[in-house]
Design a protein around this motif. Sequence first.
Motif, PDB file in Angstrom:
ATOM      1  N   GLN A   1      16.269  14.544  41.700  1.00 46.36           N
ATOM      2  CA  GLN A   1      17.420  13.659  41.879  1.00 46.36           C
ATOM      3  C   GLN A   1      17.749  13.622  43.373  1.00 46.36           C
ATOM      4  O   GLN A   1      18.055  14.648  43.980  1.00 46.36           O
ATOM      5  CB  GLN A   1      18.641  14.126  41.096  1.00 46.36           C
ATOM      6  N   LEU A   2      17.653  12.425  43.956  1.00 45.74           N
ATOM      7  CA  LEU A   2      17.921  12.237  45.378  1.00 45.74           C
ATOM      8  C   LEU A   2      19.249  11.502  45.526  1.00 45.74           C
ATOM      9  O   LEU A   2      19.422  10.419  44.959  1.00 45.74           O
ATOM     10  CB  LEU A   2      16.806  11.427  46.047  1.00 45.74           C
ATOM     11  N   ILE A   3      20.185  12.078  46.248  1.00 49.93           N
ATOM     12  CA  ILE A   3      21.472  11.430  46.496  1.00 49.93           C
ATOM     13  C   ILE A   3      21.480  10.975  47.943  1.00 49.93           C
ATOM     14  O   ILE A   3      21.568  11.784  48.864  1.00 49.93           O
ATOM     15  CB  ILE A   3      22.664  12.357  46.207  1.00 49.93           C
ATOM     16  N   PHE A   4      21.336   9.655  48.150  1.00 49.11           N
ATOM     17  CA  PHE A   4      21.285   9.085  49.492  1.00 49.11           C
ATOM     18  C   PHE A   4      22.697   8.792  49.982  1.00 49.11           C
ATOM     19  O   PHE A   4      23.499   8.193  49.267  1.00 49.11           O
ATOM     20  CB  PHE A   4      20.455   7.803  49.501  1.00 49.11           C
ATOM     21  N   VAL A   5      22.990   9.220  51.186  1.00 48.98           N
ATOM     22  CA  VAL A   5      24.302   8.989  51.786  1.00 48.98           C
ATOM     23  C   VAL A   5      24.141   7.980  52.917  1.00 48.98           C
ATOM     24  O   VAL A   5      23.614   8.307  53.985  1.00 48.98           O
ATOM     25  CB  VAL A   5      24.913  10.299  52.316  1.00 48.98           C
ATOM     26  N   ASP A   6      24.540   6.733  52.668  1.00 55.38           N
ATOM     27  CA  ASP A   6      24.475   5.673  53.686  1.00 55.38           C
ATOM     28  C   ASP A   6      25.667   5.838  54.624  1.00 55.38           C
ATOM     29  O   ASP A   6      26.798   6.002  54.173  1.00 55.38           O
ATOM     30  CB  ASP A   6      24.513   4.303  53.020  1.00 55.38           C
ATOM     31  N   THR A   7      25.419   5.817  55.916  1.00 57.80           N
ATOM     32  CA  THR A   7      26.481   6.085  56.890  1.00 57.80           C
ATOM     33  C   THR A   7      26.638   4.924  57.869  1.00 57.80           C
ATOM     34  O   THR A   7      25.704   4.137  58.067  1.00 57.80           O
ATOM     35  CB  THR A   7      26.160   7.351  57.705  1.00 57.80           C
TER      36      THR A   7
ATOM     37  N   SER B   1      16.542  18.691  43.793  1.00 52.38           N
ATOM     38  CA  SER B   1      17.655  17.775  44.020  1.00 52.38           C
ATOM     39  C   SER B   1      18.277  18.064  45.373  1.00 52.38           C
ATOM     40  O   SER B   1      18.101  19.150  45.938  1.00 52.38           O
ATOM     41  CB  SER B   1      18.710  17.914  42.918  1.00 52.38           C
ATOM     42  N   GLY B   2      19.021  17.073  45.888  1.00 52.54           N
ATOM     43  CA  GLY B   2      19.697  17.279  47.162  1.00 52.54           C
ATOM     44  C   GLY B   2      20.229  15.988  47.737  1.00 52.54           C
ATOM     45  O   GLY B   2      19.969  14.889  47.220  1.00 52.54           O
ATOM     46  N   PHE B   3      21.001  16.148  48.807  1.00 55.02           N
ATOM     47  CA  PHE B   3      21.648  15.028  49.478  1.00 55.02           C
ATOM     48  C   PHE B   3      20.868  14.669  50.743  1.00 55.02           C
ATOM     49  O   PHE B   3      20.517  15.541  51.535  1.00 55.02           O
ATOM     50  CB  PHE B   3      23.094  15.392  49.831  1.00 55.02           C
ATOM     51  N   ILE B   4      20.616  13.365  50.915  1.00 50.69           N
ATOM     52  CA  ILE B   4      19.822  12.874  52.048  1.00 50.69           C
ATOM     53  C   ILE B   4      20.681  11.914  52.852  1.00 50.69           C
ATOM     54  O   ILE B   4      21.072  10.850  52.354  1.00 50.69           O
ATOM     55  CB  ILE B   4      18.538  12.176  51.558  1.00 50.69           C
ATOM     56  N   GLY B   5      20.981  12.260  54.077  1.00 52.01           N
ATOM     57  CA  GLY B   5      21.783  11.404  54.940  1.00 52.01           C
ATOM     58  C   GLY B   5      20.926  10.374  55.638  1.00 52.01           C
ATOM     59  O   GLY B   5      19.939  10.722  56.301  1.00 52.01           O
ATOM     60  N   ILE B   6      21.256   9.094  55.479  1.00 48.52           N
ATOM     61  CA  ILE B   6      20.537   8.022  56.176  1.00 48.52           C
ATOM     62  C   ILE B   6      21.305   7.731  57.463  1.00 48.52           C
ATOM     63  O   ILE B   6      22.393   7.159  57.441  1.00 48.52           O
ATOM     64  CB  ILE B   6      20.420   6.756  55.305  1.00 48.52           C
TER      65      ILE B   6
END
Length: 318
Positions: free
Chosen positions: A74-80, A25-30
């Motif tokens: 679990q992928l948490i995508f962070v739309d910026t 799992s982790g946070f992915i910054g777009i």
Amino acid sequence: MLEHPPNPELSTTSLIPPTPAGFKSGFIGIIGRPNVGKSTLMNQLVGQKIAITSPTAQTTRNRLRGIVTTDTAQLIFVDTPGIHKPHHQLGEVLVQNAKIAIESVDVVLFVVDGSVACGKGDRYVAELLAHSQTPVILGLNKIDLQAPHTASVLDASYQQLAGEYNWQLVKFSAKVGTELSNLQNILIENLALGPYYYPPDLVTDQPERFIMGELIREQVLLHTREEVPHSVAIAIDLVEETEKITRVLATIHVERDSQKGILIGKKGLMLKNIGSAARQQIQKLIAGKVYLELFVKVQPKWRQSRIRLAELGYRVEE
């Protein structure tokens, strides 16, 4: 309809099962320039619309998280917001928040527009990322728009960029959905072992009121285009639910009387069209009937005022 508990900010551990062996799992910054398809990509990966899209650049304003849970990760995508040279206080807040996101995620997906060659804007973002310790994957989007006779030249310009920084390059089309499963697998490979951060059925951490406001703002952008570009903020004043219908009252804030006139339109027709289109989108969101009433209010120079920005939900994130 968004799948989340009544208050997504109060998710309890009872909703989160234990992780299986080898779970990642982790946070992915777009991250990327404006209008490269970041929000479209996140909507496609999540499997439903949680981020607004528009032909107008710099559509995204808030860091919006989209959550994808598979059997193994679990992928948490962070739309910026798109990284650009800011021209007002709002722009400075948006760009600062995008920069903060770079340092607060586990992996950065640097999205570029593969239908045009690598340019100065891409290199500016690349230099920002080069100073970060966060791993970067270069995502070449819009490959569906590449002409066969120019595709190799366009790809080469980004392969050179990826080579300079030793980044892995992945090609895909967010709009068509081409190669997104491959992209997702590569992102999972770059994540560490970890827990569920959110319940498996959650697709976003944002409450429905926020998404409602964004859906209204999307229709303003689509209907007015360049006439009322980024001088618009939406405040949801009331959400009242009954068994048969949900009543939503919202105010559209603009900076000038002329913009108010454009939004209302002749005999109120523009506002009626915006409201009708937004209502249809909100009905999809909540899977029920909606009564939507819109008001337009002039707030002079709200984008230049930190107080006004804070009141309308825009502030530098921690």
